[in-house]
Design an enzyme around this catalytic site. Structure first.
Site, PDB file in Angstrom:
ATOM      1  N   GLY A 378      -3.707  -8.748 -14.737  1.00 42.08           N
ATOM      2  CA  GLY A 378      -3.409  -9.284 -14.694  1.00 42.08           C
ATOM      3  C   GLY A 378      -2.237  -9.509 -16.086  1.00 42.08           C
ATOM      4  CB  SER A 701       6.973  -7.104  -0.491  1.00 39.53           C
ATOM      5  OG  SER A 701       7.735  -7.284  -2.106  1.00 39.53           O
ATOM      6  CE  LYS A 744       5.810 -10.333  -4.079  1.00 38.38           C
ATOM      7  NZ  LYS A 744       5.658 -10.092  -2.446  1.00 38.38           N
TER       8      LYS A 744
END
Length: 794
Positions: A378, A701, A744
């Site tokens: 993380g 992406s 995101k």
């Protein structure tokens, strides 16, 4: 045959009555001389030289001479290997010498002692049978006794005296002889005869007629020889000092033993060995390891205390005895109590807490089971390291943390071999020794920041440590014995998994820790951060109250991060501000609201950029995932006169460049369907820019966002300002799934985005997104770019 160089060289000061002299008593050189070739010897005037005669022609010359009457010429060969030299094989300058003594031996060479008198030069060869004869001419020495020459003589004498002092085989009489030589030429010849020089160098000194120049050359040679002798003397002194120190230490050790024996203290080494043997038994090692330790102990008893090997073996046995072979803490397997500890220390993180409680339940039912290898992944500041401490506290185990960031040496993990000076075990065994337990919670921090160079790959060394099937027999290079790590609970942490080698990543069970929503950050700040900072700054709830609107204002306008690290720094700044006022006596207590934050922290750091960057054709909001969390990515396109070229800027990586080129190709291939003018790709060049140009960006992406930006520019349609999108694009116009979905969406939520376009294949991942992050947002899932355009364009 000529023997080795002469063994004794002495100056000549008196007058030999047998020498040919004129009426003034000076030596007169005959016009012709028999020539005696010399190997490896240069004779100087004024010196007495013993020679060994072996060549047949030379024997005839000597046997035909009369001691104290005959004068011969001594000339050195150019090449000492020549057996039958002729005049071409000799130097042209030699020394006339008087034969003092001839010693005939029954066997072997004839020994002769000659007294060198004066220099001469060969003018004309006369013959070679039975020996060499030549016409010779004397060579006059040039010397004028000036002050400079006198000073040079003094300097040369001083240097020569120092050389004589440092030279072990030179007799003391040499210094006396040196003082009695007054003539500069005689001084130069005496020193030249005794200097350790090569034959060409000695011959050049013989041929030099200027006494001052010859003394200059000798001064340089003496200086070089003195430097070598002084260095040699210094080295010998160091060696002698080291030997003396070792002998002194040995002598003192023996004296100490005798004194202790007299005092009745007994043999301290024997007592020491007995204590080590007790420690070995007390450590309760495995049988094979204990047998090896006892072997080393036996070897230690046979090694002298003064030996360097003694301390090496002693240190090894100390490590063997101090490792926790059988020491462990008892697990506290009360599930409800562990759950309360985890909930008290950390807000949310439901998935992680669930996994820890499952492990405790399994360990309760099967105490001998293997420990899992967990990896918390993380962004920074989400509580990965502190979570490890909470797990140790919940299980009633000791906690160990090792930071692997920047480690490049494999020996940091597996240790050094005992053959190296200062060798130690690796960090794994070092930390187990410190915590005195073989079952701690062992946190390997920053797994994604391990390096590798010529010293090895630490990540590869971790493969054995982090494999439950292998770590029961972990072998450290220093220990060279198996140590059981199967009871250790290893927890790794990383910001993202790409840099972790696949073999290492495969051995761990990954648990992702997403970033926090604004509401979660507010709860964490109220429960943990404010309390901790009040305590650290000497404040309390009575002296400082921070309102919720103030905390929320800080979260929205001063921090934009996945974790809470910067939020805690800003709360600390507020505490420092209030602590300063209280310490000065200006206030007794304070209440901080939203309006006071800008006065303390300064102007807001972040503001919404949607209104500034969207609302015009060619601008699209994308979403990106970085190691520190998600963030918005604005894609801007522009057109200019040209021939259909594409330019990309904004520090984008190779993968993102390929995505942009693929998006451009899809637009050109579908120009008719998109109602784009026919000459759009013939008369114009296109430029795609990703702002924040100083920050490197990469990944596939952004393909959908780049495609939409180009279509928006070419058709004049405006993309909705509160809409963001992410997805990889193919040449067929398909939208492929992406990673980092939770991060995101959290970034979009913080920025005020209302609609997010996502790939259809990411729909299954929405379950892991917190409900708080999804509240108030609309998510559209698409399969191809046509659906994207329908949803995005106003």
């Amino acid at each position: 045959m000529q023997a080795e160089e002469s063994s004794s060289l002495e100056p000549y000061f008196g007058e030999d009555p047998a020498d040919p002299q004129d009426n003034n008593g000076e030596f007169v050189l005959p016009d012709t001389l028999p020539v005696l070739p010399l190997r490896n010897v240069v004779a100087y005037p004024g010196t007495v030289t013993p020679l060994a005669i072996g060549r047949e022609s030379s024997r005839k010359l000597i046997l035909g001479s009369t001691p104290n009457e005959s004068i011969i010429g001594l000339v050195t060969q150019r090449d000492p290997e020549t057996d039958d030299p002729e005049f071409d094989d000799l130097f042209s300058v030699g020394t006339a010498a008087s034969i003092l003594k001839i010693i005939k031996m029954p066997q072997g060479p004839i020994h002769v002692v000659v007294h060198a008198l004066a220099r001469f030069e060969i003018v004309e060869p006369l013959g070679t049978d039975p020996y060499l004869k030549a016409v010779v001419a004397p060579m006059a020495i040039r010397s004028r006794l000036t002050k400079k020459l006198q000073a040079l003589m003094v300097s040369v004498r001083l240097t020569a005296h120092r050389v004589i002092e440092l030279s072990p085989n030179v007799p003391e009489e040499a210094s006396v002889l040196l003082e009695n030589i007054d003539h500069p030429s005689a001084l130069a010849d005496f020193l030249a005869a005794n200097l350790n020089l090569s034959i060409p160098e000695k011959q050049s000194l013989l041929e030099e007629l200027n006494a001052a120049k010859r003394l200059d050359m000798i001064a340089m040679a003496l200086a070089n020889q003195l430097e070598v002798l002084e260095m040699s003397h210094k080295i010998q002194g160091r060696v002698r000092e080291s030997i003396d120190k070792t002998q002194r230490e040995y002598f003192l050790q023996e004296q100490l033993k005798a004194i202790q024996s007299e005092l009745g203290h007994g043999d301290t080494q024997g007592e020491e060995l007995k204590q080590i043997a007790k420690n070995i038994k007390k450590a309760k090692m495995p049988k094979k390891v204990e047998a090896e330790a006892l072997r080393e102990l036996d070897r230690l008893g046979k090694t002298p205390v003064a030996s360097p090997e003694y301390s090496v073996v002693r240190t090894y046995l100390d490590w063997m005895c101090e490792l926790p072979w059988s020491l462990s803490t008892e697990d506290q397997l009360v599930i409800d109590k562990a759950e309360r500890i985890l909930n008290r220390d950390h807000y949310n993180l439901i998935k992680v807490k669930k996994r820890i409680l499952e492990f405790l339940a399994v360990r309760k039912l099967n105490p001998t089971g293997k420990s899992p290898i967990l990896c918390f992944v993380g962004p920074p500041g989400v509580g990965k390291t502190s979570l490890g401490k909470s797990i140790a506290r919940a299980m009633h185990r000791k906690f160990v943390r090792v930071s692997l960031g920047g480690i490049r040496d494999e020996a940091e993990i597996r240790g050094h071999r005992r053959t190296y000076i200062g060798a130690l075990p690796g960090r794994i065994l070092q930390e187990l020794r410190k915590c005195e337990s073989n079952n701690p919670v062992f946190m390997l921090d920053e797994l994604d920041k391990i390096g590798a160079d010529f010293r090895g790959d630490p990540a590869s060394a971790l493969l054995e440590v982090l494999d439950p099937e292998q770590n029961s027999t972990f072998s450290d290079h220093y220990l060279d014995q198996p140590f059981d790590l199967s009871r250790v609970m290893f927890i790794g942490t990383a910001n993202y998994t790409e840099p972790i080698p696949p073999a290492l990543y495969d051995r761990m069970e990954t648990i992702e820790l997403p970033g926090y929503t604004d509401k979660e950050k507010l709860s964490i700040a109220k429960r943990y951060l404010v309390r901790r900072q009040l305590k650290e700054h000497g404040l309390s709830k009575k002296t400082l109250t921070v309102k919720d609107d103030a905390l929320l204002f800080i979260i929205e306008n001063y921090t934009r991060e996945a974790g809470v690290r910067n939020l805690e720094r800003d709360i600390a700044a507020v505490c420092r501000h209030v602590a300063t006022d209280i310490a000065r006596g200006k206030k007794r207590r304070a209440t901080i609201g939203k309006t006071q934050i800008p006065k303390i922290l300064g102007p807001t750091q972040y503001e919404s950029e949607l209104a500034l960057r969207t609302g015009i054709p060619g601008v699209v909001t994308g979403l990106a995932y970085t190691p520190v969390g998600g963030e918005l990515l604005f894609i801007e396109s522009a057109a200019m006169p040209g021939k259909g070229g594409l330019q990309l800027t904004g520090q984008i990586g190779d993968i993102m460049k390929e995505s942009a080129e693929a998006a451009f190709s899809v637009v050109r291939a579908n120009a008719d369907a998109l109602k784009i003018a026919e000459d759009a790709f013939n008369k114009f060049d296109y430029h795609i820019h990703v702002p924040a140009g100083a920050i490197p960006k990469d990944g596939p992406s952004a393909g959908v966002a780049m495609f939409t930006s180009l279509v928006s520019l070419l058709t004049g349609a405006i993309v909705q300002p509160d809409l963001a999108m992410t997805g990889e694009i193919t040449l067929r116009g398909l939208v492929l799934p992406i990673g980092g979905l939770k991060e995101k969406i959290l970034a979009a939520k913080q920025a005020g985005i209302k609609t997010v376009i996502l790939p259809t294949r990411n729909k299954k991942d929405m379950e892991e997104v917190p409900k708080e992050a999804k509240r108030g947002m609309r998510f559209e899932f698409v399969k191809d770019v046509d659906q994207v355009l329908k949803l995005a364009m106003e």
